[in-house]
Design an enzyme around this catalytic site. Sequence first.
Site, PDB file in Angstrom:
ATOM      1  N   ALA A 187      -7.150  -0.179  -8.362  1.00 32.69           N
ATOM      2  CA  ALA A 187      -8.178  -0.412  -7.340  1.00 32.69           C
ATOM      3  C   ALA A 187      -7.761   0.293  -6.046  1.00 32.69           C
ATOM      4  O   ALA A 187      -6.731   0.966  -5.989  1.00 32.69           O
ATOM      5  CB  ALA A 187      -8.361  -1.909  -7.078  1.00 32.69           C
ATOM      6  N   ARG A 188      -8.608   0.150  -5.014  1.00 33.67           N
ATOM      7  CA  ARG A 188      -8.295   0.621  -3.654  1.00 33.67           C
ATOM      8  C   ARG A 188      -7.943   2.101  -3.606  1.00 33.67           C
ATOM      9  O   ARG A 188      -6.908   2.499  -3.080  1.00 33.67           O
ATOM     10  CB  ARG A 188      -7.175  -0.210  -3.045  1.00 33.67           C
ATOM     11  CG  ARG A 188      -7.605  -1.638  -2.778  1.00 33.67           C
ATOM     12  CD  ARG A 188      -6.630  -2.386  -1.917  1.00 33.67           C
ATOM     13  NE  ARG A 188      -7.198  -3.680  -1.526  1.00 33.67           N
ATOM     14  CZ  ARG A 188      -6.628  -4.535  -0.702  1.00 33.67           C
ATOM     15  NH1 ARG A 188      -5.466  -4.239  -0.144  1.00 33.67           N
ATOM     16  NH2 ARG A 188      -7.209  -5.675  -0.400  1.00 33.67           N
ATOM     17  N   VAL A 189      -8.817   2.937  -4.122  1.00 35.40           N
ATOM     18  CA  VAL A 189      -8.611   4.386  -4.051  1.00 35.40           C
ATOM     19  C   VAL A 189      -9.866   5.091  -3.506  1.00 35.40           C
ATOM     20  O   VAL A 189     -10.442   5.908  -4.199  1.00 35.40           O
ATOM     21  CB  VAL A 189      -8.211   4.952  -5.425  1.00 35.40           C
ATOM     22  CG1 VAL A 189      -6.756   4.727  -5.699  1.00 35.40           C
ATOM     23  CG2 VAL A 189      -9.043   4.395  -6.572  1.00 35.40           C
ATOM     24  N   GLN A 221       0.820  -1.213   0.000  1.00 36.89           N
ATOM     25  CA  GLN A 221       0.000   0.000   0.000  1.00 36.89           C
ATOM     26  C   GLN A 221       0.858   1.269   0.000  1.00 36.89           C
ATOM     27  O   GLN A 221       1.882   1.346   0.675  1.00 36.89           O
ATOM     28  CB  GLN A 221      -0.907   0.031   1.242  1.00 36.89           C
ATOM     29  CG  GLN A 221      -1.671  -1.235   1.518  1.00 36.89           C
ATOM     30  CD  GLN A 221      -2.677  -1.586   0.447  1.00 36.89           C
ATOM     31  OE1 GLN A 221      -3.108  -0.735  -0.335  1.00 36.89           O
ATOM     32  NE2 GLN A 221      -3.071  -2.845   0.384  1.00 36.89           N
ATOM     33  N   TRP A 254      -4.583   2.711  -1.378  1.00 34.24           N
ATOM     34  CA  TRP A 254      -4.981   3.240  -0.063  1.00 34.24           C
ATOM     35  C   TRP A 254      -5.861   2.209   0.637  1.00 34.24           C
ATOM     36  O   TRP A 254      -6.917   1.838   0.112  1.00 34.24           O
ATOM     37  CB  TRP A 254      -5.790   4.520  -0.201  1.00 34.24           C
ATOM     38  CG  TRP A 254      -5.097   5.693  -0.799  1.00 34.24           C
ATOM     39  CD1 TRP A 254      -3.757   5.915  -0.885  1.00 34.24           C
ATOM     40  CD2 TRP A 254      -5.737   6.827  -1.411  1.00 34.24           C
ATOM     41  NE1 TRP A 254      -3.511   7.119  -1.503  1.00 34.24           N
ATOM     42  CE2 TRP A 254      -4.712   7.701  -1.828  1.00 34.24           C
ATOM     43  CE3 TRP A 254      -7.067   7.188  -1.626  1.00 34.24           C
ATOM     44  CZ2 TRP A 254      -4.978   8.926  -2.460  1.00 34.24           C
ATOM     45  CZ3 TRP A 254      -7.344   8.397  -2.249  1.00 34.24           C
ATOM     46  CH2 TRP A 254      -6.300   9.254  -2.657  1.00 34.24           C
TER      47      TRP A 254
END
Length: 343
Positions: free
Chosen positions: A223-225, A165, A202
């Site tokens: 992904a993961r924002v 991350q 994140w």
Amino acid sequence: MLYSLSIFFSGRTVVPKDNNELKNYLNSKEKLIINLDKTYDFTASEGYGTERGCFYKKCKKVQISEESLTRSGTCNGRLQTQVKYAKAGTSELWVSSYKTILTTNGKGAIKGKGLRLKNAQQVIVRDITISDINPQVIWGGDALVFDNVQNAWIHRVTTVRIGRQHLVSYQQTNVGITVSSCFFDGTNQYSATCDNTQYWVWLFWGTRDEITLINNRVYNTAARVPHAGGWAKAWNNIHLIGNFMDNNPHTGLEPHMGSNILAEGNLFSRYKRIINGRAHGGHLALVDNAQEANTCVKYFGQKCLVNKYEKSRAAKRFDESVLVAFKSLDRTAINGARKAVCI
């Protein structure tokens, strides 16, 4: 949230001469301004390890396939392989309270190891670069970690070529955190999606997170924002405002159980899917029209900012419960963030 920037700006100024001195300054009990005047390269400082892991996804060019260590079931059902990694990347440099970490000559960088703000308050990290933390290995290390933190400001920091991350909050209370005007560069030849974009960006899963992400550029992600919530005790209030969300050919926001994400005034450019359809149980207020912006008046005394889309399809998701949750936070801070938006 933004209001908590009653940050400590004074203290003795030091310039670390080497890695060991930097490590000691960061975790000292003294109030310090730590001026990084060069690249502090930790990559080989703890040697290298090899252990059984897997290819997360085997790309056509095997040499650039991202590998993973065997953690939390990541390798279940995946092609096994031996994974080599720099040991330094798998643990962060601990940062204690009352520290300002900056560079005045523009050369300050930390390579091969991230920063963990641990049981800390009143911390500033600004103008530095954090890079090259086992970029080929999932679970290879994080760039910036919040672990029981109160009042932290991350400003004009660049993160690039990170194995795991770029930002992560752990299962503690992390409040009064502002991340502003940073460049999160997801460009990575070792990509979980085989296209040079970063999946792991994140991750917020504290027991009480209050985090403002404002005026950042988030580039080349998958992904993961953010990914927010996702376990039984998670409670995350995430204000995503005024960010340039630039190029994501996969999927973006992930509101999981325990999360409240208020997304307003952002520019989504070249996004295939704004929201990850597999994320369940969380709450997202994506402000996409005048009616939704006006709904904010009831909670904040002023309108929210409408998101913008460029070569992207707007998503429809406006959970008013997010505004209910944010109403109990500092209204001055939330409204003040709107005044600070740059795009």
